[in-house]
Design an enzyme around this catalytic site. Structure first.
Site, PDB file in Angstrom:
ATOM      1  N   ASP A  21       0.649  -1.262   0.045  1.00  0.00           N
ATOM      2  CA  ASP A  21       0.215  -0.136  -0.051  1.00  0.00           C
ATOM      3  C   ASP A  21       0.733   1.288  -0.128  1.00  0.00           C
ATOM      4  O   ASP A  21       1.946   1.279   0.583  1.00  0.00           O
ATOM      5  CB  ASP A  21      -0.834  -0.068   1.113  1.00  0.00           C
ATOM      6  CG  ASP A  21      -2.095   0.690   1.288  1.00  0.00           C
ATOM      7  OD1 ASP A  21      -2.318   1.234   0.038  1.00  0.00           O
ATOM      8  OD2 ASP A  21      -2.544   1.210   2.148  1.00  0.00           O
ATOM      9  N   ASN A  69     -10.390  -3.416  -6.600  1.00  0.00           N
ATOM     10  CA  ASN A  69      -9.626  -2.533  -7.239  1.00  0.00           C
ATOM     11  C   ASN A  69     -10.072  -2.384  -8.801  1.00  0.00           C
ATOM     12  O   ASN A  69      -9.758  -1.347  -9.464  1.00  0.00           O
ATOM     13  CB  ASN A  69      -8.165  -3.120  -7.359  1.00  0.00           C
ATOM     14  CG  ASN A  69      -7.353  -2.915  -6.044  1.00  0.00           C
ATOM     15  OD1 ASN A  69      -6.336  -3.442  -5.982  1.00  0.00           O
ATOM     16  ND2 ASN A  69      -7.642  -1.849  -5.205  1.00  0.00           N
TER      17      ASN A  69
END
EC number: 2.5.1.-
Length: 242
Positions: A21, A69
């Protein structure tokens, strides 16, 4: 002194999961498009895989693309898919040379065909390697994985029946896309977020967590060594007492 010198090489976590991340935040800080952050993150992958292999980590699972996503802007999703294809084409030879075995978890058959075919080729090419098993979590979400497992269990019950007494954790595990992996010992999440984000929720029941404010492109070997050092200094009781 480096944390490498501090860690006990005989007590390395068998399975490390990493939520990669902070790529977008890394790029934003530099006033660059988010895609530049993802490209920089690939360089980190390269070094961390090598470090895990040298430490004899048996399994490394990288959260590369989640089921959620797909909801990102189309331009970013397209850039991520292109980057994934480039990574597989460029890195498979080097990973194979370094004895890394490529694996994937998630519903990756839903990826664009060109990427799916390249991924399957990389998996096949490295299947006999004995170094770290690098699993890419692609179109992966733990909830989706569990739901898919339940659907397959229902289908099997309809077709040939299931002995209810045989339903235990091992039974359930065999229907998950992670069935060939042991549960993670250590899950690392950089970027300052303090959540799993739908990553290995079933498997992480007794994992140790290590969080940091470092964005993934800035994550270095020393950070990995520090996470392992911290892991080694925790008391893992698995519900019992010391």
């Amino acid at each position: 002194m480096s944390y490498y010198d501090k860690i006990d090489k005989s007590n390395i976590p068998s399975h490390i999961g990493i939520i990669m991340d902070g790529n977008g935040r890394w790029a934003k800080k530099r006033m660059l498009p988010r895609s530049f952050g993802h490209k920089a993150g690939v360089e980190t992958i390269r070094d961390i895989v090598k470090a895990c292999n040298e430490l004899k980590v048996e399994y490394l699972t990288l959260y590369a693309f989640s089921t959620e996503n797909w909801n990102r802007p189309e331009e970013e999703v397209s850039a991520l898919m292109k980057l994934l294809l480039e990574y597989l084409k460029k890195e498979t030879k080097e990973l194979d040379k370094n004895n890394v075995r490529i694996n994937a978890i998630g519903d990756y058959s839903k990826l664009p065909k060109l990427i799916y075919d390249e991924l399957c080729e990389s998996i096949e090419k490295t299947k006999n390697n004995t170094g770290v098993v690098m699993s890419l979590a692609l179109n992966y979400g733990s909830r989706n994985d569990i739901m898919t497992a339940v659907k397959n269990i229902i289908l099997e019950e309809r077709e040939k029946g299931i002995d209810i007494d045989s339903v235990d954790e091992d039974f359930m595990r065999n229907y998950l896309s992670t069935r060939l992996l042991p549960d993670p010992d250590l899950i690392i999440r950089p970027s300052g977020e303090l959540r799993l984000s739908n990553f290995l929720m079933w498997e992480a029941a007794y994992a140790e967590f290590w969080f940091s404010d470092i964005n993934w492109p800035d994550f270095k070997r020393e950070d990995l060594y520090k996470a392992i050092f911290d892991y080694q200094n925790r008391d893992r009781r698995f519900g019992t007492i010391s």
